[in-house]
Design a protein around this motif. Structure first.
Motif: not given
Length: 194
Positions: A1-9, A28-33, A35-44
């Motif tokens: 199950m994948t969860t949607e990444i919430k980017f703080p804009l 805990t510090r998390h890097d939201l970028l 893998k490639t799927a994260h780039v796609l999610a951020w772009f969209y």
């Protein structure tokens, strides 16, 4: 199950929003970028919020997101270092500005009319076009002197940055850190009364 990444804009500026793809959750510090799927999610996410437009890129992101990932991570580290210096009251070096200019040279701009506004459209590889738009945003923050209003969140555990346009803002966002602080203060007052 994948969860949607919430980017703080929280800034409306792509360069700060890139820096804010590193967050702290539950200490805990998390890097939201990562893998490639994260780039796609951020772009969209950015296109959905009209921060960038698909028309600014010659190819579909699925074709170049993998190449964009290391460039975005490198740009994020570079911007974070400079923006945190500004948030701490230090000056940016001319080398910092020169580096941003060199990023734009990799994908210089043409312009299109979109929604009655001139939209910069980088010419070059799409992954360089994205970093070129980010560099342009950072340079605009410098020329408008908004970069001097970059602040760190008052929550010492938060790594998000924002622009304080009124000189009173303390939190990256009321929804992210401000409400947590209010709840903590309320709980402490309630405990003192007991």
């Amino acid at each position: 199950m994948t969860t949607e990444i919430k980017f703080p804009l929280i800034s409306g500026n792509i360069s700060i929003d890139l820096v804010n793809t590193e967050v702290v959750r539950h200490g805990t510090r998390h890097d939201l970028l990562t893998k490639t799927a994260h780039v796609l999610a951020w772009f969209y996410t950015l296109t959905r919020d009209d921060i960038i437009f698909k028309e600014q890129f010659g190819e579909d992101i699925e074709q170049w997101a993998d190449d964009a990932l290391p460039l975005l991570r490198e740009m994020r580290a570079f911007l974070r270092e400079g923006y945190e210096k500004m948030a701490d009251g230090k000056e940016l070096s001319t080398d910092w500005i020169t580096h941003l200019e060199s990023q734009i040279k990799k994908a210089p701009f043409a312009y299109q009319l979109k929604k009655n506004t001139l939209m910069p459209t980088p010419i070059g590889k799409p992954e360089n076009a994205l970093t070129s738009l980010i560099a342009l945003d950072a340079l605009k923050l410098i020329t408008s002197n908004q970069v001097s209003n970059i602040r760190r969140c008052a929550n010492p555990d938060c790594v998000l940055l924002f622009i304080d346009t009124h000189g009173r803002r303390k939190w990256c966002s009321m929804n992210i850190c401000g409400n947590r602080s209010k709840v903590t203060r309320h709980q402490q007052k309630a405990q003192k009364k007991q």
